[in-house]
Every structure is written in C-alpha cells, then in structure tokens.
Motif scaffolding. Structure first.
Motif, PDB file in Angstrom:
ATOM      1  N   TYR A  84      40.220  44.679  35.450  1.00 47.78           N
ATOM      2  CA  TYR A  84      40.631  44.846  34.057  1.00 47.78           C
ATOM      3  C   TYR A  84      41.363  46.151  33.835  1.00 47.78           C
ATOM      4  O   TYR A  84      41.183  47.123  34.562  1.00 47.78           O
ATOM      5  CB  TYR A  84      39.399  44.814  33.145  1.00 47.78           C
ATOM      6  CG  TYR A  84      38.624  43.536  33.264  1.00 47.78           C
ATOM      7  CD1 TYR A  84      39.121  42.347  32.726  1.00 47.78           C
ATOM      8  CD2 TYR A  84      37.427  43.505  33.951  1.00 47.78           C
ATOM      9  CE1 TYR A  84      38.429  41.166  32.862  1.00 47.78           C
ATOM     10  CE2 TYR A  84      36.718  42.327  34.098  1.00 47.78           C
ATOM     11  CZ  TYR A  84      37.221  41.158  33.552  1.00 47.78           C
ATOM     12  OH  TYR A  84      36.541  39.989  33.693  1.00 47.78           O
ATOM     13  N   PHE A  86      41.766  48.928  30.816  1.00 53.81           N
ATOM     14  CA  PHE A  86      41.249  49.397  29.531  1.00 53.81           C
ATOM     15  C   PHE A  86      41.512  50.889  29.461  1.00 53.81           C
ATOM     16  O   PHE A  86      41.879  51.505  30.468  1.00 53.81           O
ATOM     17  CB  PHE A  86      39.753  49.070  29.391  1.00 53.81           C
ATOM     18  CG  PHE A  86      38.914  49.509  30.564  1.00 53.81           C
ATOM     19  CD1 PHE A  86      38.728  48.673  31.654  1.00 53.81           C
ATOM     20  CD2 PHE A  86      38.318  50.767  30.576  1.00 53.81           C
ATOM     21  CE1 PHE A  86      37.969  49.085  32.727  1.00 53.81           C
ATOM     22  CE2 PHE A  86      37.548  51.176  31.651  1.00 53.81           C
ATOM     23  CZ  PHE A  86      37.378  50.328  32.734  1.00 53.81           C
ATOM     24  N   ARG A 282      44.264  42.762  30.793  1.00 51.84           N
ATOM     25  CA  ARG A 282      44.070  43.833  29.820  1.00 51.84           C
ATOM     26  C   ARG A 282      42.933  43.455  28.866  1.00 51.84           C
ATOM     27  O   ARG A 282      42.925  42.357  28.311  1.00 51.84           O
ATOM     28  CB  ARG A 282      45.364  44.052  29.034  1.00 51.84           C
ATOM     29  CG  ARG A 282      45.294  45.183  28.033  1.00 51.84           C
ATOM     30  CD  ARG A 282      46.641  45.443  27.411  1.00 51.84           C
ATOM     31  NE  ARG A 282      47.586  46.024  28.370  1.00 51.84           N
ATOM     32  CZ  ARG A 282      47.590  47.313  28.725  1.00 51.84           C
ATOM     33  NH1 ARG A 282      46.702  48.141  28.215  1.00 51.84           N
ATOM     34  NH2 ARG A 282      48.478  47.769  29.583  1.00 51.84           N
ATOM     35  N   SER A 288      37.186  46.420  25.378  1.00 49.25           N
ATOM     36  CA  SER A 288      37.756  47.582  26.050  1.00 49.25           C
ATOM     37  C   SER A 288      36.923  48.822  25.750  1.00 49.25           C
ATOM     38  O   SER A 288      36.740  49.690  26.598  1.00 49.25           O
ATOM     39  CB  SER A 288      39.211  47.780  25.625  1.00 49.25           C
ATOM     40  OG  SER A 288      39.274  48.242  24.303  1.00 49.25           O
TER      41      SER A 288
END
Lengths: 545, 344
Positions: A84, A86, A282, A288
């Motif tokens: 991911y 973040f 994302r 996040s």
C-alpha cells in the motif's frame, strides 16, 4: 614457462586455510556438544530439583511468544509498506529497521522504568484510579515478550520485505489477475512463497532471544541462558557451565529444526530475479490514517520514545548534581567498545575474505563444506560460544604451560584474546555470508581471464575480487560491527578484569535500577550503532527508488 | 627438427563427480591455424577449453603447449604461467577498470611506457583507439568483446582460446565481429581454438573443424569435408539439414530410392544427401508427392513423400511455384552423390 607443480597441491593452500578457519570456529561448539556424552549426573540432578523445570518452561514460552510477536509485527508491517501507499509509507519502508540499533537490554530497562511500578505512567494511573488500581504487570514474561518483539521484529521485516519485492509479490499479482480474491491469492500463492523468508526471520529472532541474558534478568525471567551465566559467574565451574550450555544448544537445534520445517521444501534466497514485486495500492481516508498510525506507534515505542527518554535522562544527569558514575572513564569505555568492534570486524572480515576466495580457488568440494562449518557460530547462542571458547583457551593455557611457556596471566581470562575469539566464532557467519555473496557475483570467467593474463590467485583477490566485491565486504563489516557494539552476553562472560565496554557499563548500572544514570552509555551505544544501521537503511531506500 | 606444435592435447579425460565430461579427446593446433570446436551444449567442449587454459586439471591424458608438457594429471602448470589468451562469452571485462587498464592488465611486468605503447597498439588493432578511458559498462556488447580480444592478445600469447565469444551478440553484429576477429588473428598469426555451438560459425571461422559429441570428438577435418563428407549421421545433421536414406542390396551393388551408392552394408550404414542436392521435377504422372512446402527467400524447402513411404527434403528454386499435393519425380542434382555415413 614456469616450474611444474603437483596437481594434487593445486589450490591446497586455499583449501587448508578454509579448513583451519572452520576448525578454529567449530571447536568450541564441538567441545560442548561432546561434553553431553559424559554428563555429570550430580549437576543435572541438582538443577532439576531447583531451577531447571521453570527455566525450560519460561524459555519455551519466551521463544514462542517472541517468535509469534515478531512474525505478526515484522510480517504485517512488511506487507503494509509493500502493498500500500499511504502518507509516509516510503519513509517507513526503511525507517522501520531503526530498532536494529537498540539493544534489547536498553529497551528493556527503559520500559521497566517508564511503565514499571515506580515509573511515571503507573504513578499517574494510581493518582486517577486509586492506590489499588489494577495495572498489567510489566516485569513479567509478557512484558519481556513485548520488548523483544519491538527490538527484533526488523529481522522478519527485512526478509519479508525483500521477498515481497521479488517473486512472492509478483505471484500474488499473477494470482489476482487469474481471478483469485485477495485473501485467496495471499493464502494459496503468496504465503507459501513467503514462508521461507518468514521462517528464516523468525529463526534469527528466536536465536537472538535465546542468546540474551541481560533483558531477561531485568524482567525476572529465568531462562537456560541465565542459568549458564549464573553457574559460570557464580562458581567458575567450567564443566558444570558447559553442560548447562549444551541445553541452550539444544534449544538452538530445535529452532533450526523448526525453521527447516517452516521453510518447507522451498529454497530461500531466490532474490534478484526479474520479478517486479507487488503493484502498490493507494490507501485513502481513515485507512491511510490507520496505516500511518500503526507504523508510527511501533516506531515510537521501539525506537523514538526510548531514545528521547534516554537523551532526556542523559542530559539531566549530566547537568544535575549526582552525575553519571564513572563518567571520567566514558572515553575509555567508548574506546574499548570501538576497539573491540574494530578488532572483531577486521578479524571476521579477513577470515571471511580468505574462506570466500578459498571456495573459488581450491577446486575441492570440501572447501564449500568448510565454509558452511565456519558459519556455525551464528546458529549458536552467545553463552554457548563463550563457554566453549573458555574450554578451548583453558586447554591452550595448559598446553602452553606444559611446553614451558608461562604467560603472565592466563590466556583465557587474562587477555582480550578470549573475548575476540568468542565473538569471531559467533560473528564470522554474517561477514562470510555477505562477502561470499559478493565474490559469487564475480563471474568465474573473470577469475579465469585474470589468471590466464598472468595473475596468481593472491593478486586476483587483490586486483579483481576485492575491488569488485567491496560493497559486500563493507556491508559484512558493518553487520559485524553492529552485532559487536550491542553484544552483551559474551562480553559479560569473558571480559578481562577491568575491561569495560559501553554495554557492560549500561548493564551494570541498569541492573542496580540506576536507569537515569545508565542513559548516557545506553544512548551512546544507540548513536554509534545508528551509523551502520543508517548505511543499511540508505541501501534499502536506494533499492526502493 | 620441426618446430613443436602450439597445442597438442592427447587422450584427455575430465570427470566431474563421476560424470564423464571429456573422454579421451585428442586435438592438435598448427602454427597460425584456427580450429573450430563445435558441438551441442553439454558435449564437453568448454571443459576441454578450460583444461587447455589450465583453469581445470586433466583427469587423464596430457596437454602440451609449444612442446612443453603443461598437464599430465600428476603435475600441472598454473594458468598464469601458460601464456594462453582466453576470450569468454561475456562478463569477463573487469568492471572497475578502464578499457586501457583492462588491456594493460596482463602487461604488468613491462615498463610503463612500454605498456602504454602496447595498449595503444592493441586498441588500434581492434579499431577502438579513442576508447582507452571508457569503462566497460559504457561499451556496446560488440565493443566489449573487441576489448576482451585486445586484452587477451596484449601479452602476446602463444595460443588463443575463444569460448562462445559471439553467442550473446545479435546476428548481424556476430558476422561483422567474426570477420574482424579472423583478420586480427591472421595479422598476428596467432593460433586459435574457437568453441562454438553454431555450425555456421564453425564453417566460417575454422581452418579445420572438430565436431564434438558426448565428450568425444566425432570427426576432424577441413570445413568442406565436414559438410560434404560427414562420417556419422550426427555430424551430418548437426552441421546442416540432411536426408538419410536406407541402403539396400540389389544384385550387383547397393542403392537407395535415389539411385546407386558406392558401398554399404545393411544396418550399420545409411546414405546421406543434402536437400540442395535433391531435385524435384513436377510431373503429374510422377510417383512422389509434396507433403509440405516452406518458403525460405532464396529457395523453397519441399518435403516430398515417395511411393515407398520414404520422406525426403528437397530444395526448389525461388521462381518455382510448388504446392502441397503436387506430383513429380525426385532425383539427384547433376554431379551430386550420396554419401555413406555411419548410423550410430
């Protein structure tokens, strides 16, 4: 054309060198393993009736707990920063290895002093909820498991991250494109490929936990390593200590066995392929924020907060009336630490260069075996190596005495030799692993070309192998240096009287619960260790971009 | 007394962990001669080359360089004392040194000015005079191999060895570089042994060709001989496409479906004929039929089935218009003949 040379002698000098180094490294371990064959029943009976059962249970629980903990934290964080994007994910990618610079006994005593009964947190807790309010016991097995997990998870993190960046990550992607749902793709394809890396990481963590006896003593836990320390420092009975050390060795064998099981039939280390790794997704919104917080909390607890706390203490001690004891010897302790690290790093470096090149030049399959044997020390806990080395050096002392070379003071306990020897036995492996990888990168054709252009093996090493493998050699030296800087058990067991290092100084002060006063040497260790760890992090951040 | 040969390998053996890589191979290299050692991968040709260079020892037999025994399985001269130049497929330039330093690597016993002059001479020889300060990673694949050649030639070796030197280059570059290397070897009159798996490369480069298979040399000869008169089915089909026809006895002599052959005996021998030596004449009453045809630019390749059931590959001119199912007759091109080869 030059003189003929016996074909049977071809590469013999290289082979012999590797065999000698392997023997010197393996003897202390071999001697100990051998002593199991003639057990002294009395010692064992006495131990069995007193501490041994509890030590076995606590060691097992500790190893399992830290293993699972570092698997979850290290593996989880590696997945998070690999899969991911973040805020801060690129920085966390390399910053999360920072706890490598923090010795576990340092985080241990900081945790005890901050969260312990007399610490500020519990004081505040009692002010709010009353004097008898319940608070989770910190000085406990659970507390120690958390501390070890926080400082050791980077080993799992590093290996898992590398695997995800490579094959394991790519095949997850392929599985998804074939219609597998995320969980299914992870379970059926990615996890099996990740398993060797995870198993190797957890094995290192377990070995580091097993080797420790500073942290566990702070937390009042009785492990088999503590047992070795207590017997040796209490009675200086070498036979009893060595027998007990074999018990530690037994735990190490179980760890290695479990690693093999966990690895399955896969091979570890197929990195460096053309695989493109995971495609990052994302994260948005609350997710996040959560990801950021998770990384942030781990890093704060394991590295940032303790370092800041130590700095605060060190400054207030330096300016306060009490002052750090033995402060006038700070320079000496620092010099001792650096000296020891430098000597061991150089000895390991030279040994590794000799063995790694011997594998290339000897042309004998036995040389490869010797190289593996020379790496045995890393899989053997510090106390075992220490006691085994004493065994060897006492034998050497006696031998020298027999042939009439009376040295002032015994070699074993009277000089640095024992200390350097034991640390070399233990840390030759990481040096050898990296140097060997570097030399392997030099194609055999290049070695052949250099030789047919008139270079002897020795000058091929100097003018071709070393210049080309210099990054690996440096990395190897860095790894050894970090290990030696943080090393406690071997130093505690084998240091000559009057030879103190930063780690011994820290340990002694913290053992007497003088935590604020231990802050200065502790923070000095972290700062010095940050240099090599920083180099490693820089490599990681480069590799990522 | 005549000059000793640059290289003589006699009955050389190499065994790796119980697996025989080279079994009793003998090979000679004459003054200024280039020999191509060709064979499929894993046939032992690179092992032989490594033993000649001294990078591996022989397990049996012996090797002589310029009349000096360098390895007899008991004693051996190390590669750094053999005066043998070697060029590998790739990766062998020292990445931390410049082109000039690479070429000068083997010249350390000479004086500085002498060394510089020799490096300049070598760079001129390979047509890269301006490249002395570049690093290997700044060169193209072909340039790297030229530098590797210059580096190996610089100390003036008595024998040059090449281990698949062009295998990692693309086709056009390969042909170009091949010519240049042949020229350089010629101008320095250095005897050379070329290891390759590419029969066309062997035909183009070798004064002689040695075909190797499963650790043994199957045939040695000049290129025309190897191509036209292979001694075994393996050599024939390895060098180029070949038809093999069974030989039968008919009263007075021996023959195949394409006509008489000079000698032969059933079982052990077959007749070989190259597709370019077989002609197909269209004829609606012919007893042969085109099974498959493939356009190859300069010619057509036809797979023809005979009434007997035999299948033969033939060539047809670029202007012909063959089609699957066409009938006709097969025959040998005028002047061509069938060669009897060993079946094993």
């Amino acid at each position: 054309m030059a003189l003929h040379r016996k074909a049977s002698q071809d590469g013999l000098a290289w082979h012999s060198t590797a065999v000698v180094i392997a023997t010197v490294v393996a003897i202390p371990v071999g001697v100990l393993a051998f002593s199991v064959l003639s057990p002294s029943v009395d010692v064992w009976r006495q131990q069995w009736n007193t501490r041994l059962p509890r030590q076995l249970v606590e060691t097992s629980i500790l190893l399992c707990g830290v293993g699972v903990g570092s698997l979850l934290v290290g593996g989880g964080l590696a997945w998070l920063v690999s899969a991911y994007q973040f805020p801060g994910s690129r920085v966390f990618n390399w910053l999360l290895i920072a706890p490598l610079a923090v010795p576990s006994y340092v985080l241990g005593f900081v945790t005890l002093s901050v969260f312990g009964f007399t610490g500020p947190i519990q004081g505040w807790w009692r002010e709010i909820f009353g004097q008898d309010a319940w608070f989770p016991p910190i000085r406990s097995l659970g507390g120690a498991i958390i501390v070890f997990t926080l400082v050791l998870y980077p080993y799992v993190f590093l290996l898992a991250r590398a695997a995800l960046a490579d094959q394991a990550g790519s095949s997850y992607q392929v599985a998804r494109s074939l219609g597998a749902r995320p969980f299914e793709a992870a379970r059926r394809v990615m996890f099996p490929q990740l398993r060797p890396a995870l198993a190797a990481g957890v094995a290192i963590v377990a070995m580091e936990t097993l080797t420790d006896f500073g942290t566990v003593q702070y937390f009042g836990i009785d492990t088999v390593s503590v047992g070795v320390f207590r017997i040796w420092r209490g009675t200086f009975d070498l036979d009893a200590a060595s027998e007990f050390a074999t018990l530690v060795l037994l735990f190490a064998f179980v760890v290695i066995g479990l690693e093999r099981l966990g690895r399955g039939r896969a091979k570890f280390g197929e990195a460096g392929g053309a695989a493109s790794g995971l495609v990052q997704r994302r994260l948005r919104g609350i997710r996040s924020v959560l990801a950021f917080l998770l990384c942030g909390v781990v890093l704060t607890l394991s590295f940032a907060a303790p370092t800041i706390q130590l700095l605060t203490w060190a400054i207030s001690e330096a300016t306060g009336p009490r002052g750090t004891p033995l402060l006038e010897r700070f320079a000496e302790f620092l010099a001792n630490t650096l000296l020891l690290a430098a000597i061991v790093a150089i000895v390991c470096g030279v040994g590794a260069i000799l063995v790694a090149n011997a594998v290339r030049f000897s042309g004998r399959s036995g040389t490869r075996l010797a190289a593996r044997v020379a790496s045995v020390g890393y899989a053997v806990p510090g106390p075992v190596v220490a006691i085994g080395s004493v065994f060897v050096l006492v034998g050497l002392d006696d031998g020298l005495g027999l042939i009439g070379i009376g040295l002032p003071g015994a070699v074993a306990t009277g000089s640095l030799i024992g200390l350097v020897y034991a640390q070399t036995v233990r840390y030759l492996a990481p040096a050898l692993q990296t140097v060997e990888a570097g030399i392997e990168q030099v194609p055999h054709e290049m070695t052949g070309a250099a030789r047919s252009l008139g270079s002897r093996p020795r000058s091929v090493v100097a003018s071709v192998h070393l210049p080309l493998a210099r990054t690996s050699v440096l990395t190897g030296l860095v790894l050894v240096t970090v290990d030696v800087l943080k090393e406690l058990p071997i130093v505690l067991l084998l240091r000559p009287i009057g030879f103190d290092t930063l780690s011994v100084w820290t340990f002694n002060l913290a053992s007497e619960s003088r935590f604020e006063q231990a802050a200065l040497p502790a923070v000095a260790i972290i700062i010095v260790a940050m240099i090599p760890v920083g180099l490693l992090a820089r490599q990681l951040s480069r590799g990522a971009s | 007394m005549s000059e000793p040969l640059p290289l003589v390998a006699s009955e050389v053996w190499k065994i790796f962990d119980g697996v025989t890589a080279v079994s009793g191979v003998s090979l000679e290299l004459g003054e200024g001669e280039t020999v191509a050692l060709v064979g499929p991968s894993g046939c032992g040709k690179s092992s032989l080359l490594r033993m000649i260079a001294g990078l591996d020892g022989v397990d049996g037999g012996e090797i002589q360089l310029q009349g000096v025994l360098v390895d007899d399985g008991q004693s051996r001269v190390m590669p750094e004392h053999r005066s043998v130049g070697i060029v590998f497929q790739e990766h062998a330039l020292f990445g931390h040194l410049t082109v000039a330093q690479n070429v000068g690597f083997g010249l350390r016993t000479r004086s500085r000015s002498d060394c510089q002059a020799r490096v300049a001479e070598m760079l001129a020889l390979i047509d890269l005079p301006e490249f002395s300060d570049r690093f290997p990673h700044e060169l193209s694949g072909g340039e790297r191999q030229r530098v590797a050649l210059a580096r190996a030639l610089a100390p003036g070796p008595t024998v040059m060895l090449f281990d698949e030197p062009f295998a990692s280059l693309d086709q056009n570059l390969r042909v170009q570089l091949r010519e240049q290397v042949a020229q350089v070897l010629d101008s320095t009159n250095t005897p050379a042994l070329f290891v390759t798996h590419d029969p066309r490369e062997a035909l183009a480069l070798g004064d002689r060709i040695a075909v190797m298979r499963a650790g043994q040399i199957e045939q040695v000869g000049v290129p025309e001989e190897i191509y036209r008169q292979p001694s075994t089915m393996f050599v024939a089909s390895f060098m180029d496409e070949a038809n093999f026809l069974s030989i039968t006895k008919d009263g007075s002599g021996w023959s195949t479906v394409l006509g008489a052959v000079e000698q032969g005996s059933e079982g052990d021998f077959v007749a070989m004929v190259r597709p370019s030596d077989v002609e197909f004449a269209s004829d609606d009453s012919g007893d042969s039929r085109i099974q498959r045809c493939e356009y190859a630019g300069s010619h057509w390749l036809l797979q023809v089935r005979l009434r007997t059931g035999d299948e033969v590959v033939a060539l047809a001119g670029p202007d012909s218009r063959p089609d699957v199912g066409d009938r006709g007759t097969l025959g040998l091109r005028p002047g061509a003949r069938q060669v009897v080869v060993c079946q094993s």
